[in-house]
Design a protein around this motif. Structure first.
Motif, PDB file in Angstrom:
ATOM      1  N   GLU A  20      -3.300  28.431  -0.929  1.00 57.96           N
ATOM      2  CA  GLU A  20      -2.204  29.376  -1.151  1.00 57.96           C
ATOM      3  C   GLU A  20      -0.894  28.629  -1.377  1.00 57.96           C
ATOM      4  OE1 GLU A  20      -1.633  33.771   0.291  1.00 57.96           O
ATOM      5  OE2 GLU A  20      -1.395  32.366   1.960  1.00 57.96           O
ATOM      6  N   CYS A  21      -0.198  28.972  -2.454  1.00 59.52           N
ATOM      7  CA  CYS A  21       1.112  28.404  -2.790  1.00 59.52           C
ATOM      8  C   CYS A  21       1.936  29.487  -3.481  1.00 59.52           C
ATOM      9  CB  CYS A  21       0.973  27.207  -3.725  1.00 59.52           C
ATOM     10  SG  CYS A  21       0.116  25.793  -3.034  1.00 59.52           S
ATOM     11  N   PHE A  22       3.227  29.201  -3.641  1.00 66.09           N
ATOM     12  CA  PHE A  22       4.119  30.119  -4.350  1.00 66.09           C
ATOM     13  C   PHE A  22       5.021  29.310  -5.281  1.00 66.09           C
ATOM     14  CE2 PHE A  22       3.143  32.061  -0.273  1.00 66.09           C
ATOM     15  CZ  PHE A  22       2.789  33.348  -0.628  1.00 66.09           C
ATOM     16  N   CYS A  23       5.512  29.969  -6.318  1.00 64.41           N
ATOM     17  CA  CYS A  23       6.515  29.368  -7.191  1.00 64.41           C
ATOM     18  C   CYS A  23       7.328  30.487  -7.824  1.00 64.41           C
ATOM     19  CB  CYS A  23       5.874  28.490  -8.263  1.00 64.41           C
ATOM     20  SG  CYS A  23       4.884  29.391  -9.484  1.00 64.41           S
ATOM     21  N   HIS A  24       8.411  30.137  -8.483  1.00 63.02           N
ATOM     22  CA  HIS A  24       9.210  31.136  -9.191  1.00 63.02           C
ATOM     23  C   HIS A  24       8.434  31.637 -10.406  1.00 63.02           C
ATOM     24  CE1 HIS A  24       9.859  27.509 -11.542  1.00 63.02           C
ATOM     25  NE2 HIS A  24      10.268  28.284 -12.551  1.00 63.02           N
ATOM     26  N   ALA A  25       8.672  32.859 -10.810  1.00 64.06           N
ATOM     27  CA  ALA A  25       8.174  33.336 -12.102  1.00 64.06           C
ATOM     28  C   ALA A  25       9.045  32.714 -13.187  1.00 64.06           C
ATOM     29  CB  ALA A  25       8.237  34.857 -12.167  1.00 64.06           C
ATOM     30  N   PRO A  26       8.484  32.398 -14.362  1.00 65.12           N
ATOM     31  CA  PRO A  26       9.265  31.735 -15.413  1.00 65.12           C
ATOM     32  C   PRO A  26      10.582  32.452 -15.691  1.00 65.12           C
ATOM     33  CG  PRO A  26       6.961  31.812 -16.033  1.00 65.12           C
ATOM     34  CD  PRO A  26       7.088  32.632 -14.780  1.00 65.12           C
ATOM     35  N   GLY A  27      11.667  31.669 -15.651  1.00 62.24           N
ATOM     36  CA  GLY A  27      12.993  32.208 -15.949  1.00 62.24           C
ATOM     37  C   GLY A  27      13.724  32.805 -14.766  1.00 62.24           C
ATOM     38  N   HIS A  28      13.056  32.975 -13.635  1.00 67.31           N
ATOM     39  CA  HIS A  28      13.670  33.584 -12.454  1.00 67.31           C
ATOM     40  C   HIS A  28      13.973  32.483 -11.443  1.00 67.31           C
ATOM     41  CE1 HIS A  28      12.922  37.854 -13.553  1.00 67.31           C
ATOM     42  NE2 HIS A  28      12.015  37.268 -14.324  1.00 67.31           N
ATOM     43  N   MET A  29      15.193  31.945 -11.551  1.00 64.59           N
ATOM     44  CA  MET A  29      15.573  30.765 -10.789  1.00 64.59           C
ATOM     45  C   MET A  29      16.359  31.118  -9.530  1.00 64.59           C
ATOM     46  SD  MET A  29      14.188  28.611 -12.719  1.00 64.59           S
ATOM     47  CE  MET A  29      13.549  28.629 -14.379  1.00 64.59           C
ATOM     48  N   PHE A  30      16.430  30.141  -8.641  1.00 65.26           N
ATOM     49  CA  PHE A  30      17.297  30.251  -7.473  1.00 65.26           C
ATOM     50  C   PHE A  30      18.674  29.743  -7.873  1.00 65.26           C
ATOM     51  CE2 PHE A  30      19.295  28.405  -3.702  1.00 65.26           C
ATOM     52  CZ  PHE A  30      19.224  29.480  -2.820  1.00 65.26           C
ATOM     53  N   ILE A  31      19.708  30.555  -7.703  1.00 67.67           N
ATOM     54  CA  ILE A  31      21.058  30.181  -8.109  1.00 67.67           C
ATOM     55  C   ILE A  31      21.804  29.599  -6.911  1.00 67.67           C
ATOM     56  CG2 ILE A  31      23.224  30.991  -9.091  1.00 67.67           C
ATOM     57  CD1 ILE A  31      21.683  33.184 -10.483  1.00 67.67           C
ATOM     58  N   CYS A  32      22.325  28.398  -7.083  1.00 66.88           N
ATOM     59  CA  CYS A  32      22.951  27.645  -5.999  1.00 66.88           C
ATOM     60  C   CYS A  32      24.464  27.855  -5.972  1.00 66.88           C
ATOM     61  CB  CYS A  32      22.669  26.149  -6.167  1.00 66.88           C
ATOM     62  SG  CYS A  32      20.931  25.725  -6.319  1.00 66.88           S
ATOM     63  N   ASP A  33      25.043  27.705  -4.778  1.00 70.58           N
ATOM     64  CA  ASP A  33      26.504  27.661  -4.665  1.00 70.58           C
ATOM     65  C   ASP A  33      27.038  26.364  -5.264  1.00 70.58           C
ATOM     66  OD1 ASP A  33      26.349  30.054  -3.272  1.00 70.58           O
ATOM     67  OD2 ASP A  33      26.409  29.085  -1.298  1.00 70.58           O
ATOM     68  N   GLU A  34      26.265  25.324  -5.139  1.00 73.32           N
ATOM     69  CA  GLU A  34      26.658  24.003  -5.635  1.00 73.32           C
ATOM     70  C   GLU A  34      26.781  24.029  -7.158  1.00 73.32           C
ATOM     71  OE1 GLU A  34      27.011  19.608  -5.033  1.00 73.32           O
ATOM     72  OE2 GLU A  34      27.110  21.333  -3.700  1.00 73.32           O
ATOM     73  N   THR A  35      27.857  23.427  -7.666  1.00 69.76           N
ATOM     74  CA  THR A  35      28.021  23.343  -9.119  1.00 69.76           C
ATOM     75  C   THR A  35      27.294  22.115  -9.660  1.00 69.76           C
ATOM     76  OG1 THR A  35      30.053  22.041  -9.025  1.00 69.76           O
ATOM     77  CG2 THR A  35      30.284  24.452  -8.974  1.00 69.76           C
ATOM     78  N   THR A  36      26.938  22.205 -10.931  1.00 70.78           N
ATOM     79  CA  THR A  36      26.291  21.063 -11.567  1.00 70.78           C
ATOM     80  C   THR A  36      27.200  19.848 -11.533  1.00 70.78           C
ATOM     81  OG1 THR A  36      25.097  22.551 -13.054  1.00 70.78           O
ATOM     82  CG2 THR A  36      25.224  20.239 -13.701  1.00 70.78           C
ATOM     83  N   ALA A  37      28.492  20.052 -11.812  1.00 64.91           N
ATOM     84  CA  ALA A  37      29.449  18.935 -11.859  1.00 64.91           C
ATOM     85  C   ALA A  37      29.572  18.246 -10.508  1.00 64.91           C
ATOM     86  CB  ALA A  37      30.809  19.433 -12.333  1.00 64.91           C
TER      87      ALA A  37
END
Length: 613
Positions: free
Chosen positions: A239-256
């Protein structure tokens, strides 16, 4: 709510309430988005190693503790069990069902969550470069490529890639915008022809939404974080889990801010995107420093020691394109041979074979499959020279050879030679190099620089292989010459006719994809070896040709593996002289080429090539 400018915490809250079931492309611009892979703690170390070995596809942002549902360094007050919108439940290595939350479906105390970077996190950087996806509430196109990831424990899969359609004039801007964003997959792993990475039809997507490609656009492929999900499937875990394609976890942290605290090792290397072949949609990438070194090599090659006017028959930039194409090859055939001495016991001259040995050595250091394509008359000579080169460590690997002979049905012979298993299969070589190889003139004869007609029965029509390759997207060709009568010079036939003595009589009519003109053909071979070494030490280029994968289980090669010393080059000529091979100008069996003694003339030129490093 304006999703592009919304606060990540507000978006995550609405997702957890079931209000935003859409893909997260374009949301919370400037913030990291994360692919999610959730595995049992018993295999978590193996999965982390998989991520590190395949960091372009699975850039690890955070690994949770067993049972931890938050990611404190990425997002405050988060709960991975409810804030994706859509999840995939994987059982026994197969997709089981899609869920909108997983809080109530499993005992979490033994599960470990991996947050992996996503290309959605670099949208702001792409916008600044004026590179935008023509999508509205859609997902990128995703494909399962033929690129094998580095395995770890039970995790083994081919890389999933996402595709963006980009105007050709924006490729450089795209690369500059992305190559240091390692947290969001970084630079593209492939530009151009999709068949090179096992995608035969762009209309047949494996995941996501279809992307239209306009006539002036080029498909660009990034490593995709869904590779982690395919790795989970490959493990066949209960048993495992993953995101469905395109449904991401959005972070407070910025890419920069994340990139600032995790600086890219590629930051100090300015990239250059090079189109190798327009017809075949082949591209490559290298650093500006490496490009400058190869440009210097090209200039050194144009030292016109024999006063033949070689600058008039030079094709600027072909050395670089040839090198980039050779580096992408897997099997290379090298041919040489100019029987200026007719029916005599040894018909060959001292120009050509030394350069062929140099090329073979460098390609062997890269792990390429290398063979010499020779005339029957050269067989005994080549056997002796190769064995001596191996004994003296001039060559570190044996280079097999295959004899090509003249047949009545030349086109059929060429086809059977290049495709011994039939044309539906891979060709014997995906790149053929000629160096100081006689080529046919306009009247079909082979001629010396003084327009003397050479005996046809001494010369196998290797040009037929080049002509066939010119009709084939699977095989590239490079040629090295110094006079205009060599195979490949058909690319500059008019210039040869106009600027070279006896040009209208001697000009070869058969072209090659890439033509390298040199003061002496042997120098062109040595320059190829030096250029391949330069590319092997260029981090930008190596990452691109390795598709962003870590180097595992391969020995690092140094300069000595690629290049012969001045003394070793002199030794090659000494061997040839001992076997009766003569200078084509002086007609003497000595350490000279094209009328010039190795010391000082050729030795000094080799020293200049080495100093360019």
């Amino acid at each position: 709510m304006s999703f592009a400018k919304a606060l990540p915490s507000a978006v995550r809250q609405q997702i957890s309430e079931g209000k935003l079931p859409r893909a997260t492309y374009g949301w919370c611009v400037g913030h990291l988005q994360a692919n999610i892979s959730i595995v049992p703690s018993t295999v978590a170390d193996d999965f982390e190693r998989f991520c590190n070995l395949n960091s372009s596809a699975c850039p690890l942002l955070y690994r949770s503790k067993p049972g931890e549902v938050t990611a404190p360094t990425l997002a405050k007050n988060s709960d991975i069990r409810t804030q994706l919108g859509k999840y995939w439940h994987i059982k026994g290595g197969k997709f089981y069902k899609e869920l909108t939350e997983i809080k109530s479906s499993h005992d979490w105390k033994d599960m470990v969550t991996f947050y992996l970077g996503c290309s959605f996190g670099m949208e702001d950087a792409l916008d600044k470069a004026n590179v935008k996806l023509p999508l509205t509430n859609k997902n990128v196109s995703m494909y399962i490529s033929n690129i094998p990831c580095n395995p770890s424990g039970p995790f083994s899969t081919n890389m999933v890639v996402s595709m963006r359609s980009v105007p050709k004039e924006l490729l450089q801007a795209l690369f500059e915008a992305t190559y240091v964003l390692d947290s969001s997959h970084g630079a593209p792993v492939h530009i151009g022809s999709p068949t090179d990475i096992g995608i035969n039809d762009l209309q047949k997507i494996d995941l996501g939404d279809l992307t239209a490609i306009a006539e002036n656009e080029v498909p660009v492929f990034f490593a995709c974080g869904f590779t982690g999900s395919k790795a989970i499937e490959s493990a066949g875990l209960p048993e495992c889990f993953c995101h469905a394609p395109g449904h991401m976890f959005i972070c407070d942290e910025t890419t920069a801010s994340f990139q600032e605290s995790h600086p890219s090792p590629y930051k100090e290397h300015a990239p250059c995107v090079v189109e190798i072949s327009e017809n075949r949609e082949k591209f490559s990438v290298l650093s500006q420093i490496a490009k400058n070194k190869i440009t210097e090599l090209e200039q050194l090659l144009l030292y016109d020691i024999g006063k033949r006017g070689i600058e008039d028959i030079n094709v600027k930039g072909d050395l670089l394109k040839s090198l980039l194409s050779l580096y992408q090859s897997s099997s290379v055939g090298i041919t040489f041979g100019f029987p200026v001495f007719g029916d005599e016991a040894v018909a060959e001259e001292t120009d050509g074979l030394p350069g062929a040995i140099d090329i073979a050595k460098a390609l062997s250091a890269l792990g390429k499959k290398v063979s010499f394509i020779i005339d029957k008359r050269n067989e005994a000579l080549l056997c002796k020279i190769i064995q001596k080169c191996l004994q003296l460590k001039i060559l570190k690997k044996d280079v097999p050879f295959v004899v090509y002979e003249r047949e009545n049905d030349r086109k059929t012979a060429a086809l059977q030679f290049l495709y011994p298993n039939g044309r539906a299969k891979e060709p014997r070589f995906d790149h053929i190099v000629s160096i100081e190889r006689t080529g046919p003139s306009n009247d079909g004869t082979y001629r010396s620089m003084k327009a003397k007609v050479l005996k046809e029965d001494l010369i196998a029509p290797v040009e037929d292989l080049f002509l066939l390759a010119g009709e084939d997207d699977c095989i590239s060709t490079s040629s090295i010459g110094d006079g205009g009568n060599e195979l490949g010079m058909g690319k500059v036939q008019k210039q040869v006719e106009d600027h070279v003595p006896h040009g209208k009589q001697i000009a070869c009519v058969v072209p090659s994809d890439f033509l390298i003109t040199a003061g002496v053909s042997n120098w062109g071979g040595y320059a190829i070896a030096v250029g391949l070494y330069v590319l092997s030490t260029c981090p930008i280029h190596v990452r691109y040709v390795r598709r962003g994968l870590a180097n595992v289980g391969e020995d690092d090669k140094g300069k000595d593996d690629f290049l012969n010393t001045v003394e070793q080059e002199a030794e090659i000529l000494k061997m040839l002289a001992a076997e009766g091979v003569r200078d084509g100008i002086t007609e003497k069996a000595e350490q000279s080429v094209d009328g010039f003694q190795f010391y000082p003339h050729h030795a000094e030129q080799i020293e200049k090539f080495l100093k360019s490093l």
